[in-house]
Motif scaffolding. Structure first.
Motif, PDB file in Angstrom:
ATOM      1  N   TYR A 380     -20.072 -21.863  -3.282  1.00 15.29           N
ATOM      2  CA  TYR A 380     -19.824 -20.423  -3.094  1.00 15.29           C
ATOM      3  C   TYR A 380     -19.113 -20.166  -1.762  1.00 15.29           C
ATOM      4  CZ  TYR A 380     -20.767 -15.508  -2.120  1.00 15.29           C
ATOM      5  OH  TYR A 380     -20.639 -14.185  -1.779  1.00 15.29           O
ATOM      6  N   LEU A 381     -19.600 -20.791  -0.690  1.00 12.29           N
ATOM      7  CA  LEU A 381     -18.985 -20.587   0.626  1.00 12.29           C
ATOM      8  C   LEU A 381     -17.555 -21.133   0.655  1.00 12.29           C
ATOM      9  CD1 LEU A 381     -21.966 -21.422   3.036  1.00 12.29           C
ATOM     10  CD2 LEU A 381     -21.047 -19.174   2.439  1.00 12.29           C
ATOM     11  N   THR A 382     -17.330 -22.271  -0.011  1.00 14.64           N
ATOM     12  CA  THR A 382     -15.977 -22.829  -0.065  1.00 14.64           C
ATOM     13  C   THR A 382     -15.026 -21.895  -0.802  1.00 14.64           C
ATOM     14  OG1 THR A 382     -16.872 -25.081  -0.030  1.00 14.64           O
ATOM     15  CG2 THR A 382     -14.607 -24.812  -0.788  1.00 14.64           C
ATOM     16  N   LYS A 383     -15.503 -21.297  -1.883  1.00 14.98           N
ATOM     17  CA  LYS A 383     -14.677 -20.361  -2.646  1.00 14.98           C
ATOM     18  C   LYS A 383     -14.327 -19.137  -1.817  1.00 14.98           C
ATOM     19  CE  LYS A 383     -14.671 -17.737  -6.993  1.00 14.98           C
ATOM     20  NZ  LYS A 383     -15.455 -17.405  -8.218  1.00 14.98           N
ATOM     21  N   VAL A 384     -15.320 -18.589  -1.110  1.00 14.82           N
ATOM     22  CA  VAL A 384     -15.063 -17.431  -0.249  1.00 14.82           C
ATOM     23  C   VAL A 384     -14.098 -17.798   0.868  1.00 14.82           C
ATOM     24  CG1 VAL A 384     -16.120 -15.798   1.366  1.00 14.82           C
ATOM     25  CG2 VAL A 384     -17.274 -16.344  -0.784  1.00 14.82           C
ATOM     26  N   LEU A 385     -14.299 -18.998   1.461  1.00 13.50           N
ATOM     27  CA  LEU A 385     -13.444 -19.434   2.566  1.00 13.50           C
ATOM     28  C   LEU A 385     -11.997 -19.588   2.109  1.00 13.50           C
ATOM     29  CD1 LEU A 385     -13.443 -20.340   5.550  1.00 13.50           C
ATOM     30  CD2 LEU A 385     -13.767 -22.675   4.726  1.00 13.50           C
ATOM     31  N   ASN A 386     -11.786 -20.139   0.927  1.00  9.17           N
ATOM     32  CA  ASN A 386     -10.424 -20.303   0.418  1.00  9.17           C
ATOM     33  C   ASN A 386      -9.727 -18.957   0.235  1.00  9.17           C
ATOM     34  OD1 ASN A 386     -10.461 -23.110   0.318  1.00  9.17           O
ATOM     35  ND2 ASN A 386     -11.357 -23.157  -1.730  1.00  9.17           N
ATOM     36  N   ARG A 387     -10.479 -17.960  -0.205  1.00  7.67           N
ATOM     37  CA  ARG A 387      -9.881 -16.647  -0.442  1.00  7.67           C
ATOM     38  C   ARG A 387      -9.485 -15.966   0.866  1.00  7.67           C
ATOM     39  NH1 ARG A 387     -13.650 -13.907  -5.203  1.00  7.67           N
ATOM     40  NH2 ARG A 387     -12.905 -15.223  -6.933  1.00  7.67           N
ATOM     41  N   ILE A 388     -10.387 -15.949   1.832  1.00  5.09           N
ATOM     42  CA  ILE A 388     -10.080 -15.233   3.075  1.00  5.09           C
ATOM     43  C   ILE A 388      -9.109 -16.026   3.944  1.00  5.09           C
ATOM     44  CG2 ILE A 388     -12.303 -14.066   3.042  1.00  5.09           C
ATOM     45  CD1 ILE A 388     -13.257 -15.915   5.223  1.00  5.09           C
ATOM     46  N   THR A 389      -9.073 -17.353   3.788  1.00  2.00           N
ATOM     47  CA  THR A 389      -8.129 -18.152   4.559  1.00  2.00           C
ATOM     48  C   THR A 389      -6.704 -17.910   4.110  1.00  2.00           C
ATOM     49  OG1 THR A 389      -9.818 -19.852   4.910  1.00  2.00           O
ATOM     50  CG2 THR A 389      -7.547 -20.504   5.295  1.00  2.00           C
ATOM     51  N   LEU A 390      -6.523 -17.465   2.851  1.00  2.00           N
ATOM     52  CA  LEU A 390      -5.179 -17.193   2.358  1.00  2.00           C
ATOM     53  C   LEU A 390      -4.473 -16.172   3.243  1.00  2.00           C
ATOM     54  CD1 LEU A 390      -2.972 -17.506   0.216  1.00  2.00           C
ATOM     55  CD2 LEU A 390      -4.118 -15.721  -1.109  1.00  2.00           C
ATOM     56  N   ALA A 391      -5.192 -15.110   3.624  1.00  4.99           N
ATOM     57  CA  ALA A 391      -4.588 -14.101   4.502  1.00  4.99           C
ATOM     58  C   ALA A 391      -4.255 -14.687   5.867  1.00  4.99           C
ATOM     59  CB  ALA A 391      -5.527 -12.903   4.644  1.00  4.99           C
ATOM     60  N   GLY A 392      -5.185 -15.479   6.419  1.00  8.84           N
ATOM     61  CA  GLY A 392      -4.924 -16.087   7.717  1.00  8.84           C
ATOM     62  C   GLY A 392      -3.792 -17.094   7.675  1.00  8.84           C
ATOM     63  N   ALA A 393      -3.701 -17.868   6.581  1.00  8.61           N
ATOM     64  CA  ALA A 393      -2.647 -18.873   6.470  1.00  8.61           C
ATOM     65  C   ALA A 393      -1.277 -18.216   6.335  1.00  8.61           C
ATOM     66  CB  ALA A 393      -2.917 -19.775   5.269  1.00  8.61           C
ATOM     67  N   LEU A 394      -1.178 -17.187   5.507  1.00 10.37           N
ATOM     68  CA  LEU A 394       0.104 -16.492   5.356  1.00 10.37           C
ATOM     69  C   LEU A 394       0.507 -15.811   6.662  1.00 10.37           C
ATOM     70  CD1 LEU A 394      -0.318 -14.897   1.800  1.00 10.37           C
ATOM     71  CD2 LEU A 394       0.993 -16.936   2.434  1.00 10.37           C
ATOM     72  N   PHE A 395      -0.463 -15.270   7.382  1.00 11.58           N
ATOM     73  CA  PHE A 395      -0.153 -14.624   8.661  1.00 11.58           C
ATOM     74  C   PHE A 395       0.366 -15.650   9.666  1.00 11.58           C
ATOM     75  CE2 PHE A 395      -1.445 -13.303  12.939  1.00 11.58           C
ATOM     76  CZ  PHE A 395      -0.779 -12.090  13.034  1.00 11.58           C
ATOM     77  N   LEU A 396      -0.289 -16.826   9.755  1.00 11.49           N
ATOM     78  CA  LEU A 396       0.180 -17.852  10.674  1.00 11.49           C
ATOM     79  C   LEU A 396       1.564 -18.357  10.270  1.00 11.49           C
ATOM     80  CD1 LEU A 396      -2.985 -20.024  11.438  1.00 11.49           C
ATOM     81  CD2 LEU A 396      -1.851 -18.367  12.909  1.00 11.49           C
ATOM     82  N   GLY A 397       1.808 -18.464   8.960  1.00  7.30           N
ATOM     83  CA  GLY A 397       3.145 -18.846   8.514  1.00  7.30           C
ATOM     84  C   GLY A 397       4.194 -17.838   8.933  1.00  7.30           C
ATOM     85  N   LEU A 398       3.849 -16.556   8.831  1.00  8.89           N
ATOM     86  CA  LEU A 398       4.773 -15.511   9.281  1.00  8.89           C
ATOM     87  C   LEU A 398       4.973 -15.576  10.789  1.00  8.89           C
ATOM     88  CD1 LEU A 398       6.450 -12.969   8.689  1.00  8.89           C
ATOM     89  CD2 LEU A 398       4.349 -11.626   8.938  1.00  8.89           C
ATOM     90  N   ILE A 399       3.894 -15.840  11.533  1.00  6.70           N
ATOM     91  CA  ILE A 399       3.996 -15.973  12.989  1.00  6.70           C
ATOM     92  C   ILE A 399       4.937 -17.129  13.346  1.00  6.70           C
ATOM     93  CG2 ILE A 399       2.692 -16.713  15.024  1.00  6.70           C
ATOM     94  CD1 ILE A 399       2.289 -13.826  14.466  1.00  6.70           C
ATOM     95  N   ALA A 400       4.883 -18.217  12.566  1.00  4.89           N
ATOM     96  CA  ALA A 400       5.705 -19.389  12.870  1.00  4.89           C
ATOM     97  C   ALA A 400       7.194 -19.086  12.740  1.00  4.89           C
ATOM     98  CB  ALA A 400       5.314 -20.546  11.946  1.00  4.89           C
ATOM     99  N   VAL A 401       7.569 -18.317  11.728  1.00  3.23           N
ATOM    100  CA  VAL A 401       8.998 -18.044  11.494  1.00  3.23           C
ATOM    101  C   VAL A 401       9.430 -16.700  12.082  1.00  3.23           C
ATOM    102  CG1 VAL A 401       8.970 -19.419   9.390  1.00  3.23           C
ATOM    103  CG2 VAL A 401       8.555 -16.961   9.239  1.00  3.23           C
ATOM    104  N   LEU A 402       8.504 -15.954  12.675  1.00  2.93           N
ATOM    105  CA  LEU A 402       8.846 -14.633  13.202  1.00  2.93           C
ATOM    106  C   LEU A 402       9.922 -14.674  14.285  1.00  2.93           C
ATOM    107  CD1 LEU A 402       8.224 -11.633  12.994  1.00  2.93           C
ATOM    108  CD2 LEU A 402       6.448 -11.942  14.743  1.00  2.93           C
TER     109      LEU A 402
END
Length: 450
Positions: A380-402
């Motif tokens: 359950y915790l892994t599933k929740v972590l994967n979902r909320i990490t998606l926002a953080g991962a996309l944000f960091l990707g945007l920060i990288a190419v910003l």
């Protein structure tokens, strides 16, 4: 925040901690201007021009607080220590002995830290040699002794003693900065290594402001609009960083009541804070280092205008893995974005597994309402972590190419990348949080003393 800072200055012990931290930062800035032995001062201008076109060198220069462009003994900053820390964190799930040390408490943590320090030294020598050799070949591609960064040739085999002296001075500078960071941990405010990096980045802000002012004075209306757009994008980036860094999902936890003798334990409710960006800035460092490495190696063999299959292959890698290379800009940005997202998921899972949250909950009689303890809780915790990490991962990707997006929109590149903004904002928020916790602790002490 300002009120908390004023209250902290009024308290003698916190004022000493703040002044001690500022003193360590002052020493760091002094070290950043001490050149390595055998340096050729006349070649430093060429070095600064070379740094402007090397993304990896710019990243290292940020971490070193501008010491790389001066080629000081602190030219590597604390980057080898960060690399050793990442390697130790990645090795702990793979080596059972390191896992046992992590579970031994304070003594195990001390031994792990000792191993990390030992690992830092050879990594620092390797980085010092590779970094110096790369910059020397960039500044002096024809091996002209009059254009060299050093008064004598930089050759580990043909000119061992002067070269070893240069490398040792750079390693000593890095270890001294690590020692300064540990002193800040013990006697100052904030996480020492992060504060050192923070101080280096902030020290470059006055020069950035002067550069922007000079551009605005010499430019036309379009340049002025570009600067305003650059500032607006920077402010929006700061707001986004704060929201993502502070964002979390709280998983409710209930602790069962346990009776031991005449006392009843547990029965209270709590929560598990699952952060949106648990990995911090590490995925950005991973991704940028990995994607730039092939281009750096290819630059050693690539000679523009030369013929041959080998030179053609080296030119392909040099241009593809270079944001300013011919035809490589879009490919570079795409790979950087994908690598940042992938490394964010990877490093987040490594950190999550090291915390052993499901096992600790079951050991202490805690459970998530509606979820069975043990394996079901972990899933359950892994599933929740994967979902909320998606926002953080996309944000960091945007920060990288910003930075590249900003440059294409405004036409300006003022040198303060989004990675630097992420570090500055993250360290500032974390330091203020520690300062406020110190104030709360002293308020409790005052209450108990009455």
């Amino acid at each position: 925040m300002l009120q908390a800072l004023v209250r902290a200055i009024q308290l003698p012990d916190l004022r000493r901690r703040i002044l001690f931290t500022l003193g360590m930062l002052l020493i760091f800035r002094m070290i950043a201007h001490i050149p390595v032995p055998n340096i050729n001062p006349g070649a430093l201008d060429q070095l600064r021009e070379a740094l402007a076109g090397n993304q990896l060198a710019q990243l290292l220069n940020i971490f070193a607080g501008g010491a790389l462009q001066n080629f000081s003994v602190a030219a590597m900053g604390v980057y080898p220590y960060i690399t050793a820390s990442i390697i130790m964190q990645l090795l702990q799930p793979l080596i059972p002995a390191l896992q046992e040390l992590r579970k031994e408490g304070e003594q195990g943590r001390i031994r792990l830290h000792r191993y990390q320090m030992w690992l830092t030294i050879p990594l620092a020598y390797l980085q010092a040699y590779g970094q110096t050799l790369t910059l020397e070949r960039t500044v002096n591609p024809t091996n002209d002794p009059f254009q060299s960064l050093f008064r004598s040739s930089f050759d580990l085999f043909g000119n061992f003693l002067p070269t070893f002296t240069i490398l040792t001075s750079m390693v000593a500078g890095t270890m001294f900065l690590v020692w300064l960071g540990e002193q800040i941990n013990e006697r100052g405010i904030g996480q020492g290594i992060s504060v050192i990096i923070f101080g280096g980045i902030v020290s470059g802000l006055p020069g950035l402001i002067v550069q922007g002012f000079q551009i605005s004075q010499a430019g036309d209306l379009g340049t002025f609009i570009g600067i305003i757009s650059f500032i607006a994008i920077g402010l929006l980036t700061i707001v986004g960083i704060v929201l993502i860094q502070e964002g979390q999902r709280r998983i409710p936890v209930q602790y069962a009541k346990r009776v031991r003798g005449n006392k009843v334990y547990g029965g209270q409710s709590s929560h598990i804070p699952m952060k949106v960006n648990m990995a911090g800035m590490i995925p950005l460092i991973f991704a940028q280092s990995v994607i730039i490495f092939p281009g750096i190696v290819a630059s050693w063999f690539y000679q523009p205008g030369a013929e041959g299959i080998g030179n053609m292959i080296a030119g392909f890698f040099f241009n593809t893995f270079n944001p300013t290379g011919v035809g490589g800009g879009f490919v570079y940005m795409s790979l950087l974005f994908l690598l940042t997202v992938g490394f964010t998921y990877f490093y987040t899972m490594v950190l999550f597994q090291q915390q052993d949250i499901p096992e600790n909950l079951q050991r202490n009689g805690g459970f998530i309402p509606g979820i069975r303890p043990g394996k079901t809780t972990a899933q359950y915790l892994t599933k929740v972590l994967n979902r909320i990490t998606l926002a953080g991962a996309l944000f960091l990707g945007l920060i990288a190419v910003l930075p590249f997006i900003t440059q294409s929109i405004t036409g300006l590149q003022l040198g303060l990348g989004s990675t630097a903004l992420l570090i500055v904002v993250g360290v500032a928020v974390d330091t203020m949080r520690q300062l406020e916790s110190q104030l709360v602790m002293r308020d409790y002490e005052g209450f108990l003393s009455r």
